[in-house]
Scaffold this motif. Structure first.
Motif, PDB file in Angstrom:
ATOM      1  N   PHE A 124       0.851  -1.187   0.000  1.00  0.00           N
ATOM      2  CA  PHE A 124       0.000   0.000   0.000  1.00  0.00           C
ATOM      3  C   PHE A 124       0.889   1.241   0.000  1.00  0.00           C
ATOM      4  CE2 PHE A 124      -2.526  -3.280   2.110  1.00  0.00           C
ATOM      5  CZ  PHE A 124      -3.734  -3.186   1.427  1.00  0.00           C
ATOM      6  N   SER A 125       0.372   2.342  -0.537  1.00  0.00           N
ATOM      7  CA  SER A 125       1.112   3.599  -0.495  1.00  0.00           C
ATOM      8  C   SER A 125       1.260   4.079   0.941  1.00  0.00           C
ATOM      9  CB  SER A 125       0.393   4.664  -1.336  1.00  0.00           C
ATOM     10  OG  SER A 125      -0.980   4.695  -1.017  1.00  0.00           O
ATOM     11  N   MET A 126       2.217   4.947   1.179  1.00  0.00           N
ATOM     12  CA  MET A 126       2.443   5.509   2.506  1.00  0.00           C
ATOM     13  C   MET A 126       1.436   6.629   2.777  1.00  0.00           C
ATOM     14  SD  MET A 126       4.867   3.621   3.516  1.00  0.00           S
ATOM     15  CE  MET A 126       5.408   4.468   5.003  1.00  0.00           C
ATOM     16  N   GLU A 127       1.286   6.972   4.043  1.00  0.00           N
ATOM     17  CA  GLU A 127       0.316   8.000   4.433  1.00  0.00           C
ATOM     18  C   GLU A 127       0.582   9.325   3.732  1.00  0.00           C
ATOM     19  OE1 GLU A 127      -0.592   8.454   8.637  1.00  0.00           O
ATOM     20  OE2 GLU A 127       0.061   6.402   8.988  1.00  0.00           O
ATOM     21  N   GLU A 128       1.869   9.659   3.556  1.00  0.00           N
ATOM     22  CA  GLU A 128       2.206  10.963   2.998  1.00  0.00           C
ATOM     23  C   GLU A 128       2.057  11.021   1.478  1.00  0.00           C
ATOM     24  OE1 GLU A 128       6.209   8.871   3.951  1.00  0.00           O
ATOM     25  OE2 GLU A 128       4.167   8.966   4.740  1.00  0.00           O
ATOM     26  N   GLU A 129       1.858   9.881   0.819  1.00  0.00           N
ATOM     27  CA  GLU A 129       1.701   9.879  -0.636  1.00  0.00           C
ATOM     28  C   GLU A 129       0.274  10.271  -1.022  1.00  0.00           C
ATOM     29  OE1 GLU A 129       4.099   6.743  -2.878  1.00  0.00           O
ATOM     30  OE2 GLU A 129       3.763   5.744  -0.962  1.00  0.00           O
ATOM     31  N   LYS A 130       0.167  11.121  -2.014  1.00  0.00           N
ATOM     32  CA  LYS A 130      -1.147  11.604  -2.453  1.00  0.00           C
ATOM     33  C   LYS A 130      -1.770  10.701  -3.514  1.00  0.00           C
ATOM     34  CE  LYS A 130      -0.108  16.412  -1.373  1.00  0.00           C
ATOM     35  NZ  LYS A 130       0.014  17.805  -1.885  1.00  0.00           N
ATOM     36  N   VAL A 131      -0.964   9.796  -4.064  1.00  0.00           N
ATOM     37  CA  VAL A 131      -1.473   8.798  -5.017  1.00  0.00           C
ATOM     38  C   VAL A 131      -1.670   7.497  -4.248  1.00  0.00           C
ATOM     39  CG1 VAL A 131      -0.963   7.501  -7.107  1.00  0.00           C
ATOM     40  CG2 VAL A 131      -0.283   9.897  -6.935  1.00  0.00           C
ATOM     41  N   TYR A 132      -2.810   6.838  -4.442  1.00  0.00           N
ATOM     42  CA  TYR A 132      -3.109   5.606  -3.703  1.00  0.00           C
ATOM     43  C   TYR A 132      -2.607   4.402  -4.492  1.00  0.00           C
ATOM     44  CZ  TYR A 132      -6.077   9.096  -1.618  1.00  0.00           C
ATOM     45  OH  TYR A 132      -6.525  10.260  -1.029  1.00  0.00           O
ATOM     46  N   ILE A 133      -1.955   3.481  -3.785  1.00  0.00           N
ATOM     47  CA  ILE A 133      -1.323   2.336  -4.439  1.00  0.00           C
ATOM     48  C   ILE A 133      -1.723   1.054  -3.719  1.00  0.00           C
ATOM     49  CG2 ILE A 133       0.898   1.230  -4.978  1.00  0.00           C
ATOM     50  CD1 ILE A 133       2.107   4.048  -5.098  1.00  0.00           C
ATOM     51  N   TYR A 134      -2.022   0.028  -4.500  1.00  0.00           N
ATOM     52  CA  TYR A 134      -2.288  -1.303  -3.947  1.00  0.00           C
ATOM     53  C   TYR A 134      -1.602  -2.340  -4.826  1.00  0.00           C
ATOM     54  CZ  TYR A 134      -4.620  -5.698  -2.902  1.00  0.00           C
ATOM     55  OH  TYR A 134      -4.869  -7.020  -2.581  1.00  0.00           O
ATOM     56  N   GLY A 135      -0.881  -3.255  -4.190  1.00  0.00           N
ATOM     57  CA  GLY A 135      -0.252  -4.351  -4.916  1.00  0.00           C
ATOM     58  C   GLY A 135      -0.574  -5.675  -4.257  1.00  0.00           C
ATOM     59  N   ARG A 136      -0.964  -6.671  -5.049  1.00  0.00           N
ATOM     60  CA  ARG A 136      -1.256  -7.993  -4.487  1.00  0.00           C
ATOM     61  C   ARG A 136      -0.003  -8.631  -3.904  1.00  0.00           C
ATOM     62  NH1 ARG A 136      -4.307 -10.297  -9.720  1.00  0.00           N
ATOM     63  NH2 ARG A 136      -2.588  -9.097 -10.675  1.00  0.00           N
ATOM     64  N   ASP A 137       1.157  -8.228  -4.402  1.00  0.00           N
ATOM     65  CA  ASP A 137       2.444  -8.596  -3.810  1.00  0.00           C
ATOM     66  C   ASP A 137       3.419  -7.475  -4.139  1.00  0.00           C
ATOM     67  OD1 ASP A 137       3.296  -8.956  -6.434  1.00  0.00           O
ATOM     68  OD2 ASP A 137       3.133 -11.125  -6.362  1.00  0.00           O
ATOM     69  N   GLU A 138       4.689  -7.634  -3.691  1.00  0.00           N
ATOM     70  CA  GLU A 138       5.647  -6.545  -3.856  1.00  0.00           C
ATOM     71  C   GLU A 138       6.096  -6.348  -5.292  1.00  0.00           C
ATOM     72  OE1 GLU A 138       8.226 -10.070  -2.428  1.00  0.00           O
ATOM     73  OE2 GLU A 138       6.161  -9.392  -2.317  1.00  0.00           O
ATOM     74  N   MET A 139       5.682  -7.220  -6.200  1.00  0.00           N
ATOM     75  CA  MET A 139       6.037  -7.094  -7.609  1.00  0.00           C
ATOM     76  C   MET A 139       4.997  -6.296  -8.391  1.00  0.00           C
ATOM     77  SD  MET A 139       8.833  -8.714  -7.467  1.00  0.00           S
ATOM     78  CE  MET A 139       9.372  -8.949  -9.154  1.00  0.00           C
ATOM     79  N   GLU A 140       4.008  -5.763  -7.704  1.00  0.00           N
ATOM     80  CA  GLU A 140       2.886  -5.127  -8.399  1.00  0.00           C
ATOM     81  C   GLU A 140       2.502  -3.816  -7.727  1.00  0.00           C
ATOM     82  OE1 GLU A 140      -0.452  -7.639 -10.028  1.00  0.00           O
ATOM     83  OE2 GLU A 140      -1.517  -6.630  -8.405  1.00  0.00           O
ATOM     84  N   ALA A 141       2.033  -2.872  -8.531  1.00  0.00           N
ATOM     85  CA  ALA A 141       1.513  -1.611  -7.990  1.00  0.00           C
ATOM     86  C   ALA A 141       0.374  -1.134  -8.876  1.00  0.00           C
ATOM     87  CB  ALA A 141       2.611  -0.562  -7.932  1.00  0.00           C
ATOM     88  N   LEU A 142      -0.827  -1.056  -8.303  1.00  0.00           N
ATOM     89  CA  LEU A 142      -1.967  -0.462  -8.989  1.00  0.00           C
ATOM     90  C   LEU A 142      -2.084   0.980  -8.488  1.00  0.00           C
ATOM     91  CD1 LEU A 142      -5.343  -1.995  -9.884  1.00  0.00           C
ATOM     92  CD2 LEU A 142      -5.283   0.281  -8.896  1.00  0.00           C
ATOM     93  N   TYR A 143      -1.880   1.931  -9.381  1.00  0.00           N
ATOM     94  CA  TYR A 143      -1.928   3.347  -9.025  1.00  0.00           C
ATOM     95  C   TYR A 143      -3.347   3.885  -9.222  1.00  0.00           C
ATOM     96  CZ  TYR A 143       3.157   4.039  -8.717  1.00  0.00           C
ATOM     97  OH  TYR A 143       4.469   4.002  -8.336  1.00  0.00           O
ATOM     98  N   LEU A 144      -3.862   4.533  -8.188  1.00  0.00           N
ATOM     99  CA  LEU A 144      -5.139   5.245  -8.263  1.00  0.00           C
ATOM    100  C   LEU A 144      -4.804   6.725  -8.128  1.00  0.00           C
ATOM    101  CD1 LEU A 144      -8.234   4.948  -8.444  1.00  0.00           C
ATOM    102  CD2 LEU A 144      -8.278   4.836  -5.948  1.00  0.00           C
ATOM    103  N   PHE A 145      -4.929   7.460  -9.230  1.00  0.00           N
ATOM    104  CA  PHE A 145      -4.394   8.812  -9.318  1.00  0.00           C
ATOM    105  C   PHE A 145      -5.525   9.842  -9.346  1.00  0.00           C
ATOM    106  CE2 PHE A 145      -2.010  12.353 -10.840  1.00  0.00           C
ATOM    107  CZ  PHE A 145      -0.674  12.076 -10.606  1.00  0.00           C
ATOM    108  N   PRO A 146      -5.655  10.717  -8.314  1.00  0.00           N
ATOM    109  CA  PRO A 146      -6.714  11.732  -8.313  1.00  0.00           C
ATOM    110  C   PRO A 146      -6.560  12.688  -9.498  1.00  0.00           C
ATOM    111  CG  PRO A 146      -5.766  11.504  -6.115  1.00  0.00           C
ATOM    112  CD  PRO A 146      -4.878  10.742  -7.054  1.00  0.00           C
TER     113      PRO A 146
END
Length: 502
Positions: free
Chosen positions: A185-207
């Motif tokens: 998951f993205s860190m608290e201070e990041e403004k873009v939200y991130i979710y990865g099913r494992d550490e090899m993946e990042a789904l970016y949710l960008f406002p």
């Protein structure tokens, strides 16, 4: 400043109620008064309708006093932070109420400075609660569950439209065993939200509001270049149109499906759901692969073991030339293994073979490496093809683990370790399952995080970026996401605690 957090104020004296509200409005602009009530019974009804973040309640009230109200709220809504306001004569009573779920208390007459200090102390707690709730919601939405209440959804995510893109480093998640890494998951201070099913993946949710240029395509491609550093190949799938957050489950379903269909072992790709990068498969190419698969099948059926490796290599050469998807190659490989199982007396358990095939695809950096991995597994099944012989596996494994611990600042892959020690990926993967009961990637992440924690404890004033690099991460944010997923706290918080223990 945007008002984020909601407060319920309960006080039966109108003058005192107005005083509390006035202080909050003037001194605490990050909070919004969502409602007021004159007694505990009315407050409980309002809280059930729209759960606040903070409850501020007087102690003595009709119908239901403040202590009873707090106990009820704690039982029904454990995440609500409750504050009791009491006179000096009720001070000891209010202190005892801390055991009933009250997180803090204020004494009358209320001083604006005391109220502000308390609200400032509660804000980090609410930041953490919102962060954890947002992550749970994001995981739920990415797994296809619709949000029950849109208003509640936008309470944890800023209102407005979003863009989305998914980035996958190396191959698809394991099919047979999902326990290959940690959720990201993205860190608290990041403004873009991130979710990865494992550490090899990042789904970016960008406002959308953060995209000043209005060009998400360009932004997505810049993220692609940054994310792929240190890895052999990466696949990105971009949804290049903005959408409301409620549509995320359907969008993510499309992103995951396109990712599953498109990953090509060893190929860097940026794909778009609107079809900009859609490639049409040539039926003739698929026919070529099918004919070569028939040659491999012939070798298996007629037990031409010496000819088999050559024909298998030709098949993988076709896969590479045609840029066949991982899914397509997997189907061919599983068909080959089914033939082998039908014609040879295999000593290994079926489950063990599934693990080995899974690992072969997960760790391969290109088609040549995948071919060698698959061939190694097949050699375990066909007696006359010559199995890999390792004199002392346990001793070799301990040497490999020692090497990994001593070279954590370097980019390491399963393939690079295998080349260093002259052992196949299949054999090394099996060693990790046998001696550590985990996967290579999990073990590597574990020793890196343990080393990072050790360095933080020894030098709590060190720069997080420096620690990240010393344990093999070039991206500080990526390191921080992994660290939080593994330890439950962010690097900064861990170092602050280490500082207090010195």
């Amino acid at each position: 400043m945007i008002k984020m957090y909601k407060i319920m104020v309960v006080e039966d004296e109108p003058t005192a109620l107005n005083h509390v509200c006035m202080i909050l409005e003037k001194k605490c602009p990050q909070y919004e008064i969502m409602g007021t009530a004159e007694n505990g019974g009315e407050a409980l009804r309002l809280i059930r309708e729209e759960q606040p973040d903070i409850l501020i309640s007087d102690v003595k009230m009709p119908v239901m006093d403040g202590i009873q109200l707090v106990a009820k709220v704690k039982e029904e809504f454990p995440e609500v932070l409750s504050v009791i306001v009491s006179g000096y004569s009720e001070f000891e009573y209010a202190k005892g109420a801390l055991q009933s779920g009250v997180c803090d208390y204020l004494l009358k007459p209320l001083a604006p400075s005391d109220m502000k200090k308390l609200m400032d102390r509660l804000e980090p707690k609410l930041n953490t609660l919102y962060y954890e709730k947002r992550n749970r919601l994001l995981r739920s939405l990415c797994n296809g569950k619709q949000a029950e209440d849109a208003d509640r959804l936008y309470r944890y995510f800023p209102a407005g439209n979003y863009y989305a893109a998914i980035y996958r480093k190396n191959g698809l998640p394991k099919r047979f065993s999902r326990r290959t890494g940690v959720e990201i998951f993205s860190m608290e201070e990041e403004k873009v939200y991130i979710y990865g099913r494992d550490e090899m993946e990042a789904l970016y949710l960008f406002p959308e509001e953060l995209l000043f240029s209005g060009d998400f395509k360009g932004m997505a491609e810049r993220i692609f270049e940054r994310e792929k550093s240190g890895y052999t190949y990466q696949t990105a799938v971009v949804y290049n149109e903005s959408f409301p957050l409620e549509a995320l489950p359907e969008i993510v379903k499309k992103l995951y499906r396109r990712l599953d269909e498109s990953v090509v072992i060893g190929e860097n790709q940026v794909l778009y759901l609107n079809g900009d990068s859609q490639e049409c498969r040539n039926p003739g190419e698929e026919e070529t692969a099918k004919k070569q698969l028939e040659q491999v099948e012939y070798c298996i059926r007629y037990k031409e073991d010496k000819k088999f490796p050559t024909e298998l290599k030709k098949l993988f050469d076709i896969f590479r030339k045609q840029k066949s998807s991982q899914i397509y190659v997997e189907s061919a490989v599983k068909y080959i293994f089914q033939l082998v199982r039908n014609l040879y007396p295999i000593e290994r358990e079926f489950v063990d073979l599934e693990f080995m095939i899974d690992d072969a695809f997960y760790y391969a950096s290109d088609m040549d490496e995948l071919k060698e991995n698959i061939l190694t597994v097949i050699r375990q099944c066909i007696p006359d093809m010559g199995k890999e012989k390792i004199d002392n596996k346990e001793q070799l494994f301990h040497s490999i683990c020692s090497y990994m611990k001593g070279h954590m600042d370097e980019a390491m892959t399963l393939g690079s370790i295998c080349r260093q020690f002259g052992v196949s990926q299949t054999s090394l993967s099996r060693m990790f399952r046998t001696y550590e009961e985990t996967s290579f990637s999990n073990y590597l992440t574990s020793i890196r995080m343990k080393k990072a924690m050790q360095m933080m404890e020894q030098d709590p004033e060190a720069y997080i970026k420096d620690i990240a690099e010393r344990v093999g991460y070039t991206d500080q944010f990526y390191f921080s996401r992994i660290f939080r997923s593994v330890t439950g706290v962010c690097p900064k918080e861990y170092m602050e605690k280490a500082m207090l223990q010195i």
